[in-house]
Design an enzyme around this catalytic site. Sequence first.
Site: not given
Ligand code: G6P
Length: 606
Positions: A2, A27, A73, A99-100, A480, A484, A487, A503, A601
């Site tokens: 949001c 975002r 959102w 927001n919140g 990671e 990626k 995602e 295993h 984001k």
């Molecule tokens: C969300 C994003 C991720 C990110 C995570 C942590 O889940 O989609 O890409 O790694 O938040 O975000 P931050 O801003 O705390 O690094």
Amino acid sequence: MCGIVAYIGDQPAAPFLIEGLKTLEYRGYDSAGLAVLGAKGTTAVRSVGRIRDLEAALPKRLAGKVGIGHTRWATHGPATEANAHPHRSEDGRISVVHNGIIDNSGMLRDRLTDAGVTLASDTDTEVIAHLVARSTADTLEAAVLDALGQISGTYALAVMDEAHPDRIVLARNGSPLIIGVGEKETLVASDAAALVRHTSQVIHLDDGELATVTAGGFHTFDRNAEATGRQPVEIEVAAAEWELTGHQHYMYKEMLEQPDKAAAVIRGRLDERFATARLNGLNLSPKELRAFRRVKILGCGSAYYVGQIGAQLIEDLARIPADAEAASEFRYRNPIIEPETLYVVVSQSGETADTAFAVSEIKRKGGTVVAVVNAVGSTIAREVHGGIYLHAGPEIAVASTKALTNMAIAFAMLALHMGRLRDLSVADGERILHALKRIPEQIQQVLDNEPAIAEVAKALAQAQNAFYIGRVRQYPVAREGAQKLKEISYVHAEAYPTSELKHGPLALIDESMITVAIVPDDDLTERNVGAVQQVLARGGQVVALSHESVDLQGLDVERIDVPKSEPELDPILMVIPTQLLAYHAALTLGYDIDKPRNLAKSVTVE
Ligand code: G6P
């Protein structure tokens, strides 16, 4: 997630609101809306979908010079026009963006319904508009305080009132809100990105703080209506940093920035004389740092995986037991907070709710918490004892690249610093320090190999499933890498420690399964090559992320070599090709790389 924007000044509000909302698109959101207050009262427009849809739905003439806007959102209720903000009182006098999450909204909704109010949405936010409208207080400020006295939860709020068209009242508790001071105009946003084109003078509201903004300025105060006397500070990031600068995607631009940004996080922080790192921002003396017996790292998503890289670095270089945990889990398990543990939270945005909550919980229980953070002045940055800023510049793409790389480098410097306060020798300190200095140019070498990596990515794009495997230091890199790919290309990918393959997961290997195996030149190379052989023997396809010096014994694999660093730092460089693999897989598949479906984001709610 949001986003809030607001405007009051000598210009029509709508253009700033639309531009600001577009800036906050990155975002993540599913609907949007705005309300503008003009001579004939409030005009409110809301729509599901993109900001351009909202823009298209606006009336031709919208001259009001006061307005609030929002990207939503969905949390309470689906993404519908009725649930989009602004929410308004029944008579339309009060408009609110929020927001919140209001925790007691269920009870308040019942109470309002019993009092005869007809609720128009499924949201928690709507109650705020009704509570403000029903207050008998004389001023808008007092009415907002009245409403806040009845709600519990987190919020950033902007409230507009037809009876007080000369002001917007703001309140913050746990969700960011920033005032931008302009000439004959005052701007508001939940993210500085929306303000930088207009002003560099900002005030980050604190939790528990409120403000009245007018065309001529602002007044900040607390819940007792006592003035808090805040003064604007200068934003350091240039507006151009938020632009695409000719690239097709922010993710691509941000990957290319990595050599420069890696140099920026290192700059001024390496101390050649004592073969250590200088991290004054931690606000911890050598004596204090030596007293810690454990290190606990907390973050979410990619930040959590980098935390695992960091924990390994700290164990390797400082020989202090260290581990990383998802902050989202930590907060719900009544964690034991020990005085002899150094807690390190890691976050690009500094606003991730789960990570911010972990900070509060650690502080409440008397623990020492520092942060590895990118966004200067963010909630987490302001809550912690000290930390390391990443200097990666704004990161817009949902998939984190440059911030993540700088997090890993920051952990390497923290580990070097803590190591040199303990048993890491000068020789080993120098070995790491010199390797760190070479990281930016080595990242560039990986980026230069993009055409070959893009070719390999085409095969990943066709896959239904992929494994990413890595051993010990490289296991977080595998996690990671798999994240990626999931995602942004939506190809199902799972990470396993290479040692665990036999295993269980080996059962899934066949011709259709691609395994991205990390095979660095280190003391485990033979074992890793052995695992690759096991995959090949079962008909699986293998992409090997490796070093030139590794003998892959003529195996039938797609090979991507990265430059060799010191073994402890190799994971930092190994992450880079996994970014390019995911990017090019998503590009091949034609997806919206910067805005992957369902993701945000910065996850500012639970
Ligand atoms: C969300 C994003 C991720 C990110 C995570 C942590 O889940 O989609 O890409 O790694 O938040 O975000 P931050 O801003 O705390 O690094």
